[in-house]
Design an enzyme around this catalytic site. Structure first.
Site, mmCIF file in Angstrom:
data_model
loop_
_atom_site.group_PDB
_atom_site.id
_atom_site.type_symbol
_atom_site.label_atom_id
_atom_site.label_comp_id
_atom_site.label_asym_id
_atom_site.label_seq_id
_atom_site.Cartn_x
_atom_site.Cartn_y
_atom_site.Cartn_z
ATOM 1 N N LYS A 23 -68.258 40.369 -8.432
ATOM 2 C CA LYS A 23 -68.488 41.740 -7.756
ATOM 3 C C LYS A 23 -68.226 41.769 -6.627
ATOM 4 O O LYS A 23 -67.550 43.443 -6.645
ATOM 5 C CB LYS A 23 -69.698 41.560 -8.866
ATOM 6 C CG LYS A 23 -69.642 43.806 -9.056
ATOM 7 C CD LYS A 23 -70.437 43.185 -10.130
ATOM 8 C CE LYS A 23 -72.206 42.866 -10.338
ATOM 9 N NZ LYS A 23 -72.756 44.101 -9.426
ATOM 10 N N SER A 168 -79.221 45.324 3.556
ATOM 11 C CA SER A 168 -78.736 45.740 2.722
ATOM 12 C C SER A 168 -77.183 46.381 3.106
ATOM 13 O O SER A 168 -76.662 46.803 3.976
ATOM 14 C CB SER A 168 -78.933 47.108 1.981
ATOM 15 O OG SER A 168 -78.196 48.105 1.488
ATOM 16 N N GLN A 170 -74.902 47.077 1.028
ATOM 17 C CA GLN A 170 -74.370 48.666 0.149
ATOM 18 C C GLN A 170 -74.459 49.556 1.118
ATOM 19 O O GLN A 170 -73.880 50.715 1.815
ATOM 20 C CB GLN A 170 -75.262 48.443 -0.249
ATOM 21 C CG GLN A 170 -75.048 47.550 -1.775
ATOM 22 C CD GLN A 170 -75.794 48.575 -2.818
ATOM 23 O OE1 GLN A 170 -76.442 49.324 -3.084
ATOM 24 N NE2 GLN A 170 -75.033 47.232 -4.515
ATOM 25 N N ASP A 316 -79.642 38.459 -5.727
ATOM 26 C CA ASP A 316 -79.401 38.588 -6.617
ATOM 27 C C ASP A 316 -79.478 36.986 -7.826
ATOM 28 O O ASP A 316 -79.644 37.307 -8.652
ATOM 29 C CB ASP A 316 -77.358 38.905 -6.952
ATOM 30 C CG ASP A 316 -77.538 40.473 -6.373
ATOM 31 O OD1 ASP A 316 -78.617 40.956 -6.555
ATOM 32 O OD2 ASP A 316 -76.346 40.421 -6.272
ATOM 33 N N ARG A 347 -87.407 44.262 -10.356
ATOM 34 C CA ARG A 347 -86.674 43.064 -11.385
ATOM 35 C C ARG A 347 -87.952 42.181 -10.961
ATOM 36 O O ARG A 347 -88.314 40.366 -11.845
ATOM 37 C CB ARG A 347 -86.079 42.325 -10.611
ATOM 38 C CG ARG A 347 -84.461 42.380 -10.796
ATOM 39 C CD ARG A 347 -83.146 41.717 -10.183
ATOM 40 N NE ARG A 347 -82.024 42.471 -10.838
ATOM 41 C CZ ARG A 347 -81.037 42.412 -10.352
ATOM 42 N NH1 ARG A 347 -80.716 41.997 -9.536
ATOM 43 N NH2 ARG A 347 -79.871 42.706 -11.148
ATOM 44 N N ARG A 389 -78.462 40.951 -14.984
ATOM 45 C CA ARG A 389 -78.893 39.381 -14.397
ATOM 46 C C ARG A 389 -80.822 38.522 -14.640
ATOM 47 O O ARG A 389 -80.443 37.571 -15.735
ATOM 48 C CB ARG A 389 -79.492 39.301 -13.110
ATOM 49 C CG ARG A 389 -77.731 39.520 -12.523
ATOM 50 C CD ARG A 389 -78.038 39.385 -11.172
ATOM 51 N NE ARG A 389 -77.070 39.378 -9.747
ATOM 52 C CZ ARG A 389 -75.791 39.744 -10.504
ATOM 53 N NH1 ARG A 389 -75.322 38.208 -10.910
ATOM 54 N NH2 ARG A 389 -74.275 40.205 -9.981
HETATM 55 C C1 S3P Z 1 -73.647 44.383 -2.685
HETATM 56 C C2 S3P Z 1 -75.531 43.833 -2.258
HETATM 57 C C3 S3P Z 1 -76.296 44.146 -2.993
HETATM 58 C C4 S3P Z 1 -76.732 43.743 -4.269
HETATM 59 C C5 S3P Z 1 -75.569 43.890 -5.077
HETATM 60 C C6 S3P Z 1 -74.120 43.945 -4.023
HETATM 61 C C7 S3P Z 1 -72.767 44.430 -2.303
HETATM 62 O O1 S3P Z 1 -77.317 44.858 -2.381
HETATM 63 O O2 S3P Z 1 -78.188 43.420 -4.940
HETATM 64 O O3 S3P Z 1 -75.973 43.088 -6.194
HETATM 65 O O4 S3P Z 1 -71.389 44.370 -2.998
HETATM 66 O O5 S3P Z 1 -73.113 44.650 -1.623
HETATM 67 P P1 S3P Z 1 -78.405 45.248 -1.190
HETATM 68 O O6 S3P Z 1 -76.879 44.777 -0.607
HETATM 69 O O7 S3P Z 1 -78.372 46.686 -1.408
HETATM 70 O O8 S3P Z 1 -79.392 44.094 -1.125
#
Ligand code: S3P
Length: 428
Positions: A23, A168, A170, A316, A347, A389
């Site tokens: 993903k 993180s 993200q 995750d 979660r 999940r």
């Molecule tokens: C992701 C980073 C993770 C993960 C999410 C996908 C990504 O989140 O939990 O399902 O693709 O960068 P965080 O970076 O906020 O922990």
């Protein structure tokens, strides 16, 4: 909302599964292909709802994206030529789409509005907006940008040096993507390393980037070059069948095409420490994203402690690891994982509440959970909280219970694993 009733009589699981696309990497393939001028091709793309949301958003920015099964062709005139969207960019249930796009749109030349579903509306955005504002981003939103909907007026950015307050990917990726258009060198320090797909893909698209001892740095203004992206299978999806194979009686499952990027393989470390009967064959260690084949068999498991730098490497997978721990001898402690509270749902609460209904001996803590192994789990009606999940955790649990398991809404599983039930049926 599709309710499902899962009635299995503790089957033994046998067979092979080719794990669908990752993903995180699928999202990034669309984003990078849309930034770079020219024709980017993608194979092994995940056709999950979240990744389709990303495609939709970039189509609204005028990027041509063609789908042919899991093969994607992106034709972009480059980020400088994105069209100002007439519609809201709808990110659905996808935190990755929302947060990474914020970084990209902040340094663009257009005005846009991002919004998502009810779950996205509760997820913290300040963690992304704050560093982006330090770079000069013009972003407004509900509660001063803490929550969606968010409006972004693209503007010139300057690079920052930033120490991540939470692990993180993200947030890190949003800053790195904003850094593409920033004047100067963006520097990010991480204490615990989060997934590094953005860094790897920047390299794949021709950028020069430095990664050393938890510090990522790279110069703004670099042009990305269209290329081919091969998306490996998602270890976060494989995790459900790894746990199924280790816990169901008399079972052996082989999973092909599993992404084995070190920043994602915490689940494998945990399975090893817990005593799983598992073999791994690595296909190509030097690929942009390494992959391999994993065979897992019914195992005698023991409890363990999961914390610290391991947490971002399996964040995750914690719902399914909690189920795994119910079938291990002794106690499993999961801590340093308060990030779980701000995922698609809380979660910690969801896992503890739902596993308790099945007879698990589990308690929530401030930053994780404590699980004592039990002899038997029994059937029950479970809530998925609209969280893919949690839904898959419930479905795998149904293979281990005396009695049926009902899920109130299994549609959410399509967010990351639309073919989950087909694959499940294949090994029963
Ligand atoms: C992701 C980073 C993770 C993960 C999410 C996908 C990504 O989140 O939990 O399902 O693709 O960068 P965080 O970076 O906020 O922990």
């Amino acid at each position: 909302m599709a309710e499902v009733n899962l009635i299995y009589n503790k089957p033994s699981l046998k067979g092979e599964i080719t794990v669908p696309g990752d993903k995180s990497i699928s999202h990034r393939s669309i984003m990078f292909g849309s930034i770079a001028e020219g024709r980017t091709t993608v194979s092994g793309f995940l056709l999950g709802d979240d990744c389709l949301s990303t495609i939709d958003c970039f189509k609204k920015l005028g990027v041509e994206i063609e789908l042919n099964g899991t093969d994607i062709v992106i034709n972009s005139k480059g980020m400088d030529n994105w069209k100002e969207p007439v519609d809201i960019l709808y990110t659905g249930n996808s935190g990755t789409t929302t947060r990474l796009m914020l970084g990209l749109l902040a340094g663009s030349t257009i005005h846009s509005i991002l919004n998502g579903d009810a779950s996205i509306g509760k997820r913290p955005m300040k963690r992304v907006i704050a560093p982006l504002r330090d770079m000069g981003a013009k972003i407004t939103g509900r509660m001063d940008g803490q929550y969606t909907p968010l409006a972004i007026k693209g503007s010139p950015l300057k690079a920052i040096e930033y120490t991540m307050p939470v692990a993180s990917a993200q947030v890190k990726s949003a800053i790195l993507l904003a850094g593409l258009n920033a004047v100067g060198t963006t520097v990010i320090h991480e204490k615990d390393i989060s997934r590094d797909h953005t860094e790897r893909m920047l390299r794949q698209f021709g950028a020069e980037i430095n990664v050393e001892n938890g510090t990522v740095s790279y110069k703004g203004g670099q042009k990305l070059h269209a290329t081919h992206v091969n998306v490996p299978g998602d270890i976060s999806s494989a995790a459900f069948f790894l746990v199924a194979g280790a816990t169901a009686e008399n079972s052996e499952i082989t999973l092909h095409n599993v992404g084995l990027n070190h920043t994602r393989t915490g689940i494998i470390d945990v399975l090893n420490v817990m005593g799983a009967n598992m073999d791994i064959i690595v296909d190509d260690e030097n690929a942009a994203e390494p992959t391999g084949t994993i065979t897992i068999r019914t195992s005698e498991l023991v409890g363990t402690t999961i914390d610290g730098e391991l947490i971002p490497r399996l964040i995750d997978e914690i719902p399914i690891i909690a189920l795994l721990a119910t079938k291990a001898k002794g106690t499993t402690i999961i801590r340093d994982a308060s990030e779980l509270k701000v995922k698609e749902t809380d979660r910690i609460t969801a896992v503890v509440e739902e596993l308790k209904k099945l007879g698990a001996n589990i308690e929530a803590t401030e930053d994780g959970m404590i699980i004592h192994g039990v002899e038997e789990l029994h059937g029950a009606s479970l809530k998925t909280y609209g969280d893919h999940r949690i839904g898959m955790m419930g479905a795998i649990a149904s293979l281990l219970t005396d009695g049926a398991v009902q899920l109130d809404d299994a549609d959410c599983i399509a967010v990351s694993y639309p073919t989950f039930f087909e694959d499940l049926i294949r090994i029963i």
